[in-house]
Design a protein around this motif. Structure first.
Motif, mmCIF file in Angstrom:
data_model
loop_
_atom_site.group_PDB
_atom_site.id
_atom_site.type_symbol
_atom_site.label_atom_id
_atom_site.label_comp_id
_atom_site.label_asym_id
_atom_site.label_seq_id
_atom_site.Cartn_x
_atom_site.Cartn_y
_atom_site.Cartn_z
ATOM 1 N N PRO A 147 29.490 13.262 -57.685
ATOM 2 C CA PRO A 147 29.547 14.190 -58.820
ATOM 3 C C PRO A 147 30.806 15.051 -58.814
ATOM 4 O O PRO A 147 31.390 15.316 -57.755
ATOM 5 N N ALA A 148 31.226 15.481 -59.994
ATOM 6 C CA ALA A 148 32.332 16.424 -60.119
ATOM 7 C C ALA A 148 31.905 17.771 -59.538
ATOM 8 O O ALA A 148 30.715 18.063 -59.429
ATOM 9 N N VAL A 149 32.893 18.593 -59.169
ATOM 10 C CA VAL A 149 32.598 19.856 -58.473
ATOM 11 C C VAL A 149 33.362 21.013 -59.113
ATOM 12 O O VAL A 149 34.563 20.917 -59.384
ATOM 13 N N THR A 150 32.639 22.105 -59.352
ATOM 14 C CA THR A 150 33.235 23.356 -59.801
ATOM 15 C C THR A 150 32.804 24.470 -58.860
ATOM 16 O O THR A 150 31.626 24.543 -58.495
ATOM 17 N N ILE A 151 33.736 25.329 -58.467
ATOM 18 C CA ILE A 151 33.416 26.523 -57.684
ATOM 19 C C ILE A 151 33.597 27.749 -58.580
ATOM 20 O O ILE A 151 34.618 27.886 -59.259
ATOM 21 N N ILE A 152 32.585 28.601 -58.600
ATOM 22 C CA ILE A 152 32.676 29.859 -59.345
ATOM 23 C C ILE A 152 32.627 31.007 -58.339
ATOM 24 O O ILE A 152 31.644 31.149 -57.603
ATOM 25 N N ARG A 153 33.688 31.795 -58.288
ATOM 26 C CA ARG A 153 33.818 32.890 -57.324
ATOM 27 C C ARG A 153 33.312 34.175 -57.983
ATOM 28 O O ARG A 153 34.046 34.943 -58.575
ATOM 29 N N VAL A 154 32.009 34.394 -57.850
ATOM 30 C CA VAL A 154 31.307 35.435 -58.607
ATOM 31 C C VAL A 154 31.831 36.834 -58.307
ATOM 32 O O VAL A 154 31.847 37.703 -59.183
ATOM 33 N N GLY A 155 32.276 37.078 -57.079
ATOM 34 C CA GLY A 155 32.713 38.419 -56.706
ATOM 35 C C GLY A 155 34.187 38.681 -56.906
ATOM 36 O O GLY A 155 34.700 39.706 -56.446
ATOM 37 N N SER A 156 34.877 37.798 -57.617
ATOM 38 C CA SER A 156 36.335 37.908 -57.686
ATOM 39 C C SER A 156 36.853 38.499 -58.993
ATOM 40 O O SER A 156 38.037 38.404 -59.291
ATOM 41 N N GLU A 205 27.709 22.684 -59.168
ATOM 42 C CA GLU A 205 28.318 24.001 -59.270
ATOM 43 C C GLU A 205 28.098 24.736 -57.950
ATOM 44 O O GLU A 205 26.966 24.857 -57.484
ATOM 45 N N ILE A 206 29.185 25.197 -57.352
ATOM 46 C CA ILE A 206 29.134 25.997 -56.135
ATOM 47 C C ILE A 206 29.396 27.443 -56.529
ATOM 48 O O ILE A 206 30.485 27.770 -57.007
ATOM 49 N N MET A 207 28.407 28.295 -56.380
ATOM 50 C CA MET A 207 28.548 29.709 -56.725
ATOM 51 C C MET A 207 28.870 30.476 -55.447
ATOM 52 O O MET A 207 27.993 30.699 -54.604
ATOM 53 N N GLN A 266 23.656 17.970 -64.707
ATOM 54 C CA GLN A 266 23.785 18.934 -63.628
ATOM 55 C C GLN A 266 22.974 18.462 -62.425
ATOM 56 O O GLN A 266 21.764 18.308 -62.497
ATOM 57 N N LYS A 267 23.661 18.235 -61.305
ATOM 58 C CA LYS A 267 23.008 17.723 -60.109
ATOM 59 C C LYS A 267 22.621 18.820 -59.122
ATOM 60 O O LYS A 267 21.864 18.572 -58.187
ATOM 61 N N GLY A 268 23.136 20.032 -59.305
ATOM 62 C CA GLY A 268 22.776 21.105 -58.397
ATOM 63 C C GLY A 268 23.601 22.350 -58.621
ATOM 64 O O GLY A 268 24.740 22.286 -59.089
ATOM 65 N N ILE A 269 22.995 23.512 -58.332
ATOM 66 C CA ILE A 269 23.693 24.798 -58.333
ATOM 67 C C ILE A 269 23.468 25.384 -56.945
ATOM 68 O O ILE A 269 22.329 25.669 -56.558
ATOM 69 N N HIS A 270 24.534 25.557 -56.193
ATOM 70 C CA HIS A 270 24.414 25.971 -54.797
ATOM 71 C C HIS A 270 25.126 27.310 -54.597
ATOM 72 O O HIS A 270 26.347 27.405 -54.736
#
Length: 313
Positions: A116-125, A161-163, A196-200
């Motif tokens: 799967p494709a991957v996105t990182i979201i840097r919530v605290g930035s 999605e990597i949170m 969507q395969k997962g939100i981690h």
């Protein structure tokens, strides 16, 4: 027929075996969708072949499900105006600021990778005094559409999605806008053609871990099942190879700044597409089918809007 990007062999095999794709029939299926769209008075949609193909793959090549998902794609955008508005343009100053801050990271994969494709979201930035969470989601939605238009891993194998919760404060958590998060999660699940395969959630501060898990109740049930929460800084490597990550994440794929420059250039290459999205959408007054009062999706959208399941021939 517009040129269609051929799939790498590994993804083509998955598309045939898991998505019911018949390569010799793809062009005729796209033509069928285009003909159907041209007859709809209430819907003005993108007609690009790659756009329509993403919905076919997202519906496992059921034409009827693809029709329903395209209609829902634009119908649900209309009831989330906090995100889908006049600021979704590549030269919007706020959009560019958010990209350059590195809140969202699109992680390129090797061509041979079938995952799967991957996105990182840097919530605290980001500064919660300057930006709302809806501003972050708006930029994420733009890259989500780019992903469905050109990332074959996303349309065939889905996306993760990597949170990243590093540096998150109470202010960041209060800024998450749970109702908006619930609505957008439902939109991503029900209307986007990518699966969507997962939100981690990773690097969750221990002090917030228990309270943070309570926020998950705002996600639709099916999405909650795909969510994981961890305070372990090594958890990201369970999901993404070090070979794909920038050095700031312990990877070997160059710096985050180089990645952000590539993302900005990619977004700018979609100037015409996002300008066109300003005129795409739904006009409910022109919809020929009658509304069915029993089909409101109030569980996801509350009083802000509702839509009914479509009766499509």
């Amino acid at each position: 027929m517009t040129f269609l990007r051929p799939l790498p062999a590994g993804l083509q095999k998955i598309a045939i075996e898991e998505l019911n794709e018949v390569p010799d029939r793809v062009e005729s299926d796209i033509c069928a969708l285009r003909t159907w769209l041209e007859k709809l008075p209430h819907l003005r949609a993108c007609m690009e072949a790659q756009f329509l193909l993403s919905f076919l793959r997202g519906s496992k090549f059921s034409l009827e499900k693809a029709k329903q998902k395209i209609d829902r794609f634009y119908t649900l955008q209309a009831v989330i105006p906090e995100i889908f508005n006049e600021h979704r343009l590549v030269d919007d100053p706020q959009v560019l600021e958010i990209i350059r801050m590195g809140v969202i990271l699109r992680i390129p994969l090797d061509k041979e990778d079938t995952g799967p494709a991957v996105t990182i979201i840097r919530v605290g930035s980001y500064d919660t005094q300057k930006y709302k969470f809806q501003d972050i989601i708006r930029v994420g939605s733009m890259f989500g559409e780019i992903m469905m238009l050109e990332e074959d891993n996303a349309t065939v194998s889905g996306y993760l999605e990597i949170m990243d919760m590093t540096g998150v404060t109470a202010a960041n958590l209060f800024a998450l806008q749970p109702q908006l998060l619930s609505k957008f999660s439902a939109y991503a699940d029900e209307a986007m053609p990518t699966r969507q395969k997962g939100i981690h959630f990773i690097n969750v501060p221990k002090a917030f871990e228990t309270g943070f898990k309570s926020l998950l109740s705002w996600f639709p049930g099916k999405i909650r099942e795909r969510v994981s929460v961890s305070s372990d800084p090594e958890a990201i490597f369970e999901r993404v190879s070090r070979d794909y990550l920038p050095v700031e994440y312990g990877g070997t794929k160059g710096s985050m700044q180089n990645l952000l420059k590539e993302m900005e250039a990619k977004l700018c290459s979609y100037r015409e597409y996002f300008e066109a999205t300003q005129i795409f959408g739904i006009n409910e007054q022109l919809r020929e089918e009658q509304r069915s009062p029993g089909n409101s999706h109030a569980s996801h959208f509350g009083v802000d809007g509702s839509f009914r399941l479509l009766a499509i021939d």
